[in-house]
Design a protein around this motif. Sequence first.
Motif, PDB file in Angstrom:
ATOM      1  N   GLU A 107       0.842  -1.203   0.000  1.00 35.36           N
ATOM      2  CA  GLU A 107       0.000   0.000   0.000  1.00 35.36           C
ATOM      3  C   GLU A 107       0.875   1.251   0.000  1.00 35.36           C
ATOM      4  O   GLU A 107       1.798   1.364   0.822  1.00 35.36           O
ATOM      5  N   ASN A 108       0.589   2.162  -0.887  1.00 38.55           N
ATOM      6  CA  ASN A 108       1.360   3.400  -0.984  1.00 38.55           C
ATOM      7  C   ASN A 108       0.609   4.549  -0.301  1.00 38.55           C
ATOM      8  O   ASN A 108      -0.576   4.774  -0.580  1.00 38.55           O
TER       9      ASN A 108
ATOM     10  N   GLN B  12      -0.964   8.078   0.498  1.00 40.64           N
ATOM     11  CA  GLN B  12      -1.449   9.250  -0.232  1.00 40.64           C
ATOM     12  C   GLN B  12      -1.301  10.450   0.708  1.00 40.64           C
ATOM     13  O   GLN B  12      -1.943  10.502   1.751  1.00 40.64           O
TER      14      GLN B  12
ATOM     15  N   TRP C   1      12.396  10.898   1.576  1.00 39.18           N
ATOM     16  CA  TRP C   1      11.744  11.373   0.332  1.00 39.18           C
ATOM     17  C   TRP C   1      11.440  12.863   0.432  1.00 39.18           C
ATOM     18  O   TRP C   1      10.995  13.360   1.472  1.00 39.18           O
TER      19      TRP C   1
ATOM     20  N   THR D 212       1.215  10.574  -4.332  1.00 34.93           N
ATOM     21  CA  THR D 212       1.481   9.179  -3.949  1.00 34.93           C
ATOM     22  C   THR D 212       2.970   8.983  -3.688  1.00 34.93           C
ATOM     23  O   THR D 212       3.810   9.299  -4.541  1.00 34.93           O
ATOM     24  N   TRP D 213       3.294   8.462  -2.501  1.00 32.94           N
ATOM     25  CA  TRP D 213       4.688   8.099  -2.212  1.00 32.94           C
ATOM     26  C   TRP D 213       4.847   6.619  -2.512  1.00 32.94           C
ATOM     27  O   TRP D 213       4.123   5.768  -1.984  1.00 32.94           O
ATOM     28  N   ASP D 214       5.793   6.317  -3.371  1.00 31.98           N
ATOM     29  CA  ASP D 214       5.975   4.926  -3.815  1.00 31.98           C
ATOM     30  C   ASP D 214       6.843   4.107  -2.871  1.00 31.98           C
ATOM     31  O   ASP D 214       7.307   3.019  -3.217  1.00 31.98           O
ATOM     32  N   ARG D 215       7.078   4.626  -1.664  1.00 26.21           N
ATOM     33  CA  ARG D 215       7.835   3.908  -0.623  1.00 26.21           C
ATOM     34  C   ARG D 215       9.276   3.651  -1.036  1.00 26.21           C
ATOM     35  O   ARG D 215       9.891   2.639  -0.669  1.00 26.21           O
ATOM     36  N   THR D 216       9.881   4.584  -1.796  1.00 26.84           N
ATOM     37  CA  THR D 216      11.293   4.480  -2.161  1.00 26.84           C
ATOM     38  C   THR D 216      12.009   5.753  -1.741  1.00 26.84           C
ATOM     39  O   THR D 216      11.378   6.794  -1.484  1.00 26.84           O
TER      40      THR D 216
ATOM     41  N   SER E  18      14.129   8.996  -2.413  1.00 25.41           N
ATOM     42  CA  SER E  18      14.284   9.922  -3.533  1.00 25.41           C
ATOM     43  C   SER E  18      15.663  10.576  -3.511  1.00 25.41           C
ATOM     44  O   SER E  18      16.300  10.692  -2.457  1.00 25.41           O
TER      45      SER E  18
ATOM     46  N   GLU F 184      14.942   2.616 -11.772  1.00 24.83           N
ATOM     47  CA  GLU F 184      13.922   1.616 -11.453  1.00 24.83           C
ATOM     48  C   GLU F 184      14.261   0.822 -10.200  1.00 24.83           C
ATOM     49  O   GLU F 184      13.438   0.037  -9.718  1.00 24.83           O
TER      50      GLU F 184
ATOM     51  N   ALA G 173      14.102   0.668  -1.372  1.00 24.73           N
ATOM     52  CA  ALA G 173      12.743   0.626  -0.834  1.00 24.73           C
ATOM     53  C   ALA G 173      12.758   0.921   0.661  1.00 24.73           C
ATOM     54  O   ALA G 173      13.682   0.550   1.397  1.00 24.73           O
TER      55      ALA G 173
END
Length: 212
Positions: A101-102, A104, A138, A167-171, A173, A181, A185
């Motif tokens: 789950e990302n 918001q 991030w 949306t934070w993609d859980r990576t 930045s 890619e 994580a």
Amino acid sequence: MYRRRRLVVGVLALALLAGIVVGLVFGIRWLVAAQPWQNLPFLSSDTSAVEEVPDPVPTLLPTEEAEPAATPSAENQPEACANGALQVSAVTDQDSYAAGENPQISLELTNVGSLDCVLNVGTSQQRFEIVSGSDTWWRSTDCQSGSADQWVTLAAGQTVSSTSPITWDRTRSATDTCDAEDRPAAVGGGATYALTVRLGEVMSQSTSFLLY
């Protein structure tokens, strides 16, 4: 002899009078038939005989009789919002997120002052940051492709929220890994993260959430 002269004079007078009468009769008949007064411009019923006067050339400049356009009073224009009149809150759509789950994330803004004011709420003024402890994971500005200004009038006591959450993609930045890619994580398993938001010079308190 005397009688003859008087007779001749009488005949001539009658002839002259008759000529005058005949002339008047013919003159009246001609006036009735010709009606010469119809040709006079100020009596003619024919509108084509009167010279048309063109309309004045339109002008873009105001005439002397024109009243100046009303301008809004400067007293009625809201001033820029003071930093002390603004309250920014960091918002997440959930308190915890299961694996996959990302989050918001968005912001909420309140005018805590007593006056209406004008504020730039565009993306050019927004800064989102997610940290875990002292580690910054991030930032929204690291890979932001564009920004825009959006000026709004915020009424006293009014609260507004973001309509399009991020949306934070859980990576993690970084400015040099925006197209990568295989960015690192974020750690899950119940790890705690904190979101803060800055709008211009005003910064929010942090909002915590959990990643599983």
